[in-house]
Design a protein around this motif. Structure first.
Motif, PDB file in Angstrom:
ATOM      1  N   MET A 136      -5.565   2.908  10.364  1.00 29.76           N
ATOM      2  CA  MET A 136      -6.396   3.107   9.176  1.00 29.76           C
ATOM      3  C   MET A 136      -6.340   4.576   8.803  1.00 29.76           C
ATOM      4  SD  MET A 136     -10.401   2.133   9.023  1.00 29.76           S
ATOM      5  CE  MET A 136     -11.363   2.221   7.552  1.00 29.76           C
ATOM      6  N   LYS A 137      -6.346   4.863   7.528  1.00 30.82           N
ATOM      7  CA  LYS A 137      -6.442   6.239   7.077  1.00 30.82           C
ATOM      8  C   LYS A 137      -7.379   6.293   5.881  1.00 30.82           C
ATOM      9  CE  LYS A 137      -4.057  10.370   5.564  1.00 30.82           C
ATOM     10  NZ  LYS A 137      -2.787  10.995   5.178  1.00 30.82           N
ATOM     11  N   SER A 145      -6.622   4.724   0.407  1.00 23.84           N
ATOM     12  CA  SER A 145      -6.777   4.547   1.846  1.00 23.84           C
ATOM     13  C   SER A 145      -6.078   3.255   2.249  1.00 23.84           C
ATOM     14  CB  SER A 145      -8.263   4.473   2.203  1.00 23.84           C
ATOM     15  OG  SER A 145      -8.937   5.630   1.749  1.00 23.84           O
ATOM     16  N   TYR A 146      -5.934   3.029   3.556  1.00 20.97           N
ATOM     17  CA  TYR A 146      -5.333   1.768   3.991  1.00 20.97           C
ATOM     18  C   TYR A 146      -5.908   1.321   5.326  1.00 20.97           C
ATOM     19  CZ  TYR A 146      -2.276   4.070   7.395  1.00 20.97           C
ATOM     20  OH  TYR A 146      -1.787   4.779   8.463  1.00 20.97           O
ATOM     21  N   TYR A 147      -5.688   0.026   5.601  1.00 19.46           N
ATOM     22  CA  TYR A 147      -6.136  -0.594   6.846  1.00 19.46           C
ATOM     23  C   TYR A 147      -5.071  -1.591   7.278  1.00 19.46           C
ATOM     24  CZ  TYR A 147      -8.773  -3.456  10.119  1.00 19.46           C
ATOM     25  OH  TYR A 147      -9.181  -4.123  11.244  1.00 19.46           O
ATOM     26  N   LYS A 148      -4.807  -1.631   8.598  1.00 16.78           N
ATOM     27  CA  LYS A 148      -3.878  -2.618   9.159  1.00 16.78           C
ATOM     28  C   LYS A 148      -4.311  -2.907  10.578  1.00 16.78           C
ATOM     29  CE  LYS A 148       0.976  -3.354  10.256  1.00 16.78           C
ATOM     30  NZ  LYS A 148       2.327  -2.771  10.252  1.00 16.78           N
ATOM     31  N   GLY A 161      -2.066  -8.808  11.703  1.00 12.72           N
ATOM     32  CA  GLY A 161      -1.397  -8.955  10.421  1.00 12.72           C
ATOM     33  C   GLY A 161      -2.223  -8.687   9.173  1.00 12.72           C
ATOM     34  N   LEU A 162      -3.513  -8.432   9.324  1.00 10.22           N
ATOM     35  CA  LEU A 162      -4.314  -8.097   8.149  1.00 10.22           C
ATOM     36  C   LEU A 162      -3.956  -6.679   7.719  1.00 10.22           C
ATOM     37  CD1 LEU A 162      -6.588  -8.709   6.129  1.00 10.22           C
ATOM     38  CD2 LEU A 162      -8.200  -7.829   7.824  1.00 10.22           C
ATOM     39  N   GLU A 163      -3.536  -6.527   6.480  1.00 10.80           N
ATOM     40  CA  GLU A 163      -3.129  -5.215   5.980  1.00 10.80           C
ATOM     41  C   GLU A 163      -3.471  -5.123   4.502  1.00 10.80           C
ATOM     42  OE1 GLU A 163       0.899  -2.468   5.728  1.00 10.80           O
ATOM     43  OE2 GLU A 163       1.026  -4.484   6.566  1.00 10.80           O
ATOM     44  N   PHE A 164      -4.122  -4.021   4.111  1.00 10.46           N
ATOM     45  CA  PHE A 164      -4.428  -3.835   2.692  1.00 10.46           C
ATOM     46  C   PHE A 164      -4.675  -2.364   2.379  1.00 10.46           C
ATOM     47  CE2 PHE A 164      -8.383  -4.834   4.887  1.00 10.46           C
ATOM     48  CZ  PHE A 164      -9.288  -3.904   4.401  1.00 10.46           C
TER      49      PHE A 164
END
Length: 120
Positions: A59-60, A71-74, A78-81
């Motif tokens: 995550m950032k 920003s992002y999350y993974k 497999g959840l990534e957005f």
């Protein structure tokens, strides 16, 4: 250095832990005890906080008061957005950080969060 981390969202879901931290260059690094095999890397600047999670969760978030920033999350299943972090409040003192931000996904507020970080 001891790092005390607390986060709460708009539904009062709370995460709280204490971890041992150390500096690696310009980043304060500590174990994210809310999940397995993940570390938090914090870059603390005068008016900006960059929070990076590395490990099973990636995550950032870049937080600047009054700004909407990408920003992002993974996670490991497999959840990534990508999302937008709108920082409503950012207070950085010598030993304490307080953040309030909204997570915005597809132009809609998904959740609101408050984070407190205390350094000993």
């Amino acid at each position: 250095m001891v790092v005390i981390f607390r986060s709460v969202d708009q539904e009062n879901n709370s995460v709280s832990f204490q971890s041992e931290g150390y500096y690696d260059g310009e980043y304060l690094v500590f174990e994210d005890k809310s999940t397995l095999e993940t570390k938090i890397h914090l870059q603390i600047l005068d008016n900006k906080l960059i929070l990076i999670r590395e490990g099973l969760i990636k995550m950032k978030i870049t937080l600047v008061e009054g700004k909407c920033l990408p920003s992002y999350y993974k996670n490991d299943i497999g959840l990534e957005f990508n999302f937008i972090a709108f920082c409503k409040k950012l207070i950085i003192n010598k030993n304490k950080i307080m953040v309030e931000y909204d997570m915005i996904l597809d132009n809609e507020k998904l959740s609101s969060h408050k984070i407190w970080i205390i350094l000993h």
